[in-house]
Write a protein that holds these residues in place. Structure first.
Motif, PDB file in Angstrom:
ATOM      1  N   UNK A   1      -3.617  54.368  16.801  1.00 23.92           N
ATOM      2  CA  UNK A   1      -3.483  54.570  15.365  1.00 23.92           C
ATOM      3  C   UNK A   1      -2.724  53.389  14.768  1.00 23.92           C
ATOM      4  N   UNK A   2      -2.921  53.154  13.501  1.00 29.66           N
ATOM      5  CA  UNK A   2      -2.309  52.001  12.855  1.00 29.66           C
ATOM      6  C   UNK A   2      -0.801  52.192  12.682  1.00 29.66           C
ATOM      7  N   UNK A   3      -0.038  51.092  12.560  1.00 30.30           N
ATOM      8  CA  UNK A   3       1.426  51.183  12.469  1.00 30.30           C
ATOM      9  C   UNK A   3       1.928  51.987  11.261  1.00 30.30           C
ATOM     10  N   UNK A   4       1.207  51.923  10.144  1.00 26.87           N
ATOM     11  CA  UNK A   4       1.664  52.643   8.946  1.00 26.87           C
ATOM     12  C   UNK A   4       1.717  54.144   9.208  1.00 26.87           C
ATOM     13  N   UNK A 100       4.020  59.433  18.231  1.00 26.22           N
ATOM     14  CA  UNK A 100       3.226  58.230  18.465  1.00 26.22           C
ATOM     15  C   UNK A 100       2.157  58.497  19.523  1.00 26.22           C
ATOM     16  N   UNK A 101       2.560  59.128  20.624  1.00 22.74           N
ATOM     17  CA  UNK A 101       1.605  59.431  21.695  1.00 22.74           C
ATOM     18  C   UNK A 101       0.495  60.345  21.178  1.00 22.74           C
ATOM     19  N   UNK A 102       0.879  61.336  20.393  1.00 23.53           N
ATOM     20  CA  UNK A 102      -0.107  62.257  19.838  1.00 23.53           C
ATOM     21  C   UNK A 102      -1.113  61.518  18.960  1.00 23.53           C
ATOM     22  N   UNK A 103      -0.618  60.664  18.062  1.00 31.28           N
ATOM     23  CA  UNK A 103      -1.489  59.949  17.145  1.00 31.28           C
ATOM     24  C   UNK A 103      -2.424  58.988  17.879  1.00 31.28           C
ATOM     25  N   UNK A 104      -1.972  58.436  18.996  1.00 35.53           N
ATOM     26  CA  UNK A 104      -2.846  57.557  19.768  1.00 35.53           C
ATOM     27  C   UNK A 104      -3.863  58.350  20.583  1.00 35.53           C
ATOM     28  N   UNK A 105      -3.474  59.514  21.057  1.00 34.57           N
ATOM     29  CA  UNK A 105      -4.393  60.328  21.866  1.00 34.57           C
ATOM     30  C   UNK A 105      -5.551  60.887  21.059  1.00 34.57           C
ATOM     31  N   UNK A 106      -5.393  60.986  19.747  1.00 35.68           N
ATOM     32  CA  UNK A 106      -6.472  61.554  18.941  1.00 35.68           C
ATOM     33  C   UNK A 106      -7.485  60.496  18.514  1.00 35.68           C
ATOM     34  N   UNK A 107      -7.308  59.239  18.958  1.00 32.81           N
ATOM     35  CA  UNK A 107      -8.295  58.192  18.719  1.00 32.81           C
ATOM     36  C   UNK A 107      -9.103  57.960  19.995  1.00 32.81           C
ATOM     37  N   UNK A 108     -10.096  57.083  19.920  1.00 36.25           N
ATOM     38  CA  UNK A 108     -11.001  56.887  21.050  1.00 36.25           C
ATOM     39  C   UNK A 108     -10.473  55.929  22.104  1.00 36.25           C
ATOM     40  N   UNK A 109      -9.405  55.187  21.816  1.00 32.36           N
ATOM     41  CA  UNK A 109      -8.973  54.119  22.726  1.00 32.36           C
ATOM     42  C   UNK A 109      -8.484  54.661  24.068  1.00 32.36           C
ATOM     43  N   UNK A 110      -7.760  55.762  24.028  1.00 26.79           N
ATOM     44  CA  UNK A 110      -7.195  56.325  25.256  1.00 26.79           C
ATOM     45  C   UNK A 110      -5.760  55.875  25.463  1.00 26.79           C
ATOM     46  N   UNK A 111      -4.929  56.759  25.998  1.00 29.00           N
ATOM     47  CA  UNK A 111      -3.496  56.504  26.140  1.00 29.00           C
ATOM     48  C   UNK A 111      -3.021  56.973  27.508  1.00 29.00           C
ATOM     49  N   UNK A 112      -2.268  56.115  28.190  1.00 30.99           N
ATOM     50  CA  UNK A 112      -1.811  56.416  29.548  1.00 30.99           C
ATOM     51  C   UNK A 112      -0.540  57.239  29.568  1.00 30.99           C
ATOM     52  N   UNK A 113      -0.604  58.467  29.107  1.00 27.99           N
ATOM     53  CA  UNK A 113       0.609  59.274  28.956  1.00 27.99           C
ATOM     54  C   UNK A 113       1.205  59.704  30.298  1.00 27.99           C
ATOM     55  N   UNK A 124      -8.506  62.603  22.905  1.00 25.40           N
ATOM     56  CA  UNK A 124      -9.182  63.734  22.267  1.00 25.40           C
ATOM     57  C   UNK A 124      -9.651  63.257  20.892  1.00 25.40           C
ATOM     58  N   UNK A 125     -10.731  62.474  20.868  1.00 25.56           N
ATOM     59  CA  UNK A 125     -11.128  61.802  19.618  1.00 25.56           C
ATOM     60  C   UNK A 125     -11.382  62.770  18.479  1.00 25.56           C
ATOM     61  N   UNK A 126     -10.589  62.665  17.441  1.00 22.75           N
ATOM     62  CA  UNK A 126     -10.763  63.533  16.285  1.00 22.75           C
ATOM     63  C   UNK A 126     -10.448  62.827  14.971  1.00 22.75           C
ATOM     64  N   UNK A 127      -9.838  61.635  15.052  1.00 20.28           N
ATOM     65  CA  UNK A 127      -9.499  60.858  13.865  1.00 20.28           C
ATOM     66  C   UNK A 127      -9.882  59.408  14.138  1.00 20.28           C
ATOM     67  N   UNK A 128     -10.492  58.736  13.159  1.00 16.82           N
ATOM     68  CA  UNK A 128     -10.817  57.326  13.316  1.00 16.82           C
ATOM     69  C   UNK A 128      -9.521  56.514  13.356  1.00 16.82           C
ATOM     70  N   UNK A 129      -9.593  55.336  13.960  1.00 22.78           N
ATOM     71  CA  UNK A 129      -8.396  54.522  14.175  1.00 22.78           C
ATOM     72  C   UNK A 129      -7.671  54.204  12.869  1.00 22.78           C
ATOM     73  N   UNK A 130      -8.417  54.110  11.768  1.00 23.48           N
ATOM     74  CA  UNK A 130      -7.825  53.962  10.433  1.00 23.48           C
ATOM     75  C   UNK A 130      -8.428  55.055   9.550  1.00 23.48           C
ATOM     76  N   UNK A 131      -7.588  55.975   9.112  1.00 21.98           N
ATOM     77  CA  UNK A 131      -8.046  57.109   8.301  1.00 21.98           C
ATOM     78  C   UNK A 131      -7.244  57.118   6.995  1.00 21.98           C
ATOM     79  N   UNK A 132      -7.805  56.565   5.904  1.00 23.36           N
ATOM     80  CA  UNK A 132      -7.042  56.462   4.648  1.00 23.36           C
ATOM     81  C   UNK A 132      -6.539  57.800   4.124  1.00 23.36           C
TER      82      UNK A 132
END
Length: 345
Positions: A1-4, A100-113, A124-132
């Motif tokens: 997910x984006x830094x903002x 932060x981990x949660x927000x990254x896990x909901x994108x397609x990139x994947x996170x090594x938790x 668990x892809x459910x939000x695009x990497x940038x969701x206005x």
């Protein structure tokens, strides 16, 4: 997910918990920093594409690594803010890291938790990497909370509800889209082994659909504005693991690519002088036409091999965001920053 979005989540957590800590203006900014903190691993970009693919969203994004960073930050802050309870501060910072981990896990990139115990990437892809919509809602509630101290806790709590509820809604929509896409593919006569859906730009309206056909992938999409019609279907040849590993014996980045990619595909062009083979991951190929307008035809995380007629690797390029870094041949002193346009494939 984006830094903002990460920072906005930290602000909301800090605002919601502010009345549990001694008076001070530093708590919310510190919570925002803690929520961003796992992305400090972006420094691995300096060590090349292999390091980035392997270590970004790795140890600093793990449950254990995040706890260590939260404790270290709490310890440092506690040295200067002696009135605060150190254990309570650690819990706050760890909650920010977990956001932060949660927000990254909901994108397609994947996170090594689970690192360092497992290299499995959780997604668990459910939000695009940038969701206005998602990001601006969180930012707005954080800003309103700062401007209206009397309503700060309620606004922050509402923001945290949105933080969890929007991805949950997206995940549910994704399950509906997956079932719908499978039915539509069957209706048009496509036999597939599995169907994977991922949020695309402007999800939950737009969804990418990847269907496995054995030796190839079908790429299409579905929009909720037309749920009875698939977007135009494109067929891609799968990249063979054995081919990538064989190239990896000449340049290790190809072996790393095997582990990193989810849906690797290949594009080959052969001439008398040799061949060019370009590898891409459908995970990063958008189906929303607006993305192509903004980003152009380049696909992030593209790997290109230039081979002689005997199959020897002469040149390798890696493109992360539209520019290709020369992996092989190794740069000579003074040419370490050599880049060139990415192969289109």
């Amino acid at each position: 997910m984006d830094p903002v979005t990460h920072i906005a989540a930290g602000v909301l957590i800090g605002q919601a918990a502010k009345d549990r800590f001694p008076a001070g203006r530093a708590l919310v900014p510190l919570a925002a920093f803690a929520a961003w903190m796992p992305d400090i691993d972006n420094v691995v970009t300096l060590f090349g594409p292999e390091a980035y693919m392997r270590y970004h969203r790795g140890l600093t994004h793990s449950l254990l690594g995040g706890a260590a960073m939260a404790w270290l930050l709490a310890f440092i802050v506690g040295r200067f803010w002696r009135e605060v309870n150190l254990a309570r501060l650690f819990v706050l910072f760890y909650l920010c890291v977990l956001s932060h981990l949660f927000l990254d896990c909901i994108t397609t990139y994947g996170t090594g938790i689970f690192q360092p115990f497992s290299d499995v990437r959780v997604s668990f892809p459910s939000v695009f990497i940038i969701d206005p919509i998602y990001t601006l809602t969180l930012v707005a509630l954080g800003v309103f909370g700062a401007l209206r101290p009397m309503a700060r806790k309620k606004l922050a709590t509402a923001g945290l509800v949105v933080l969890l509820a929007w991805p949950a809604f997206g995940f549910g929509v994704g399950r509906f889209v997956a079932a719908r896409a499978q039915a539509l593919l069957a209706r048009q006569g496509d036999t597939v082994a599995s169907v994977t859906v991922q949020p695309d730009a402007f999800a939950p309206l737009w969804w990418k659909v990847v269907a496995d056909k054995g030796d190839s992938y079908l790429l299409t999409g579905l929009t909720l504005t037309a749920p009875d019609t698939l977007l135009p279907v494109r067929l891609f040849h799968k990249a063979a693991r054995a081919e990538l590993e064989a190239l990896g014996r000449q340049a290790p980045v190809f072996s790393e690519y095997v582990w990193f990619t989810d849906f690797p595909v290949k594009f080959a062009d052969t001439t008398q002088q040799g061949s060019t083979v370009t590898f891409k991951d459908l995970r990063f190929m958008a189906i929303n036409p607006l993305v192509a307008e903004v980003r152009g035809p380049a696909v992030p995380f593209t790997l290109t091999a230039y081979l002689d007629p005997a199959g020897k690797l002469l040149r390798a390029l890696f493109s992360q965001v539209g520019k290709a870094e020369v992996i092989l041949p190794l740069s000579k002193p003074g040419n370490s920053n050599e880049t060139m346009a990415a192969g289109r494939g």
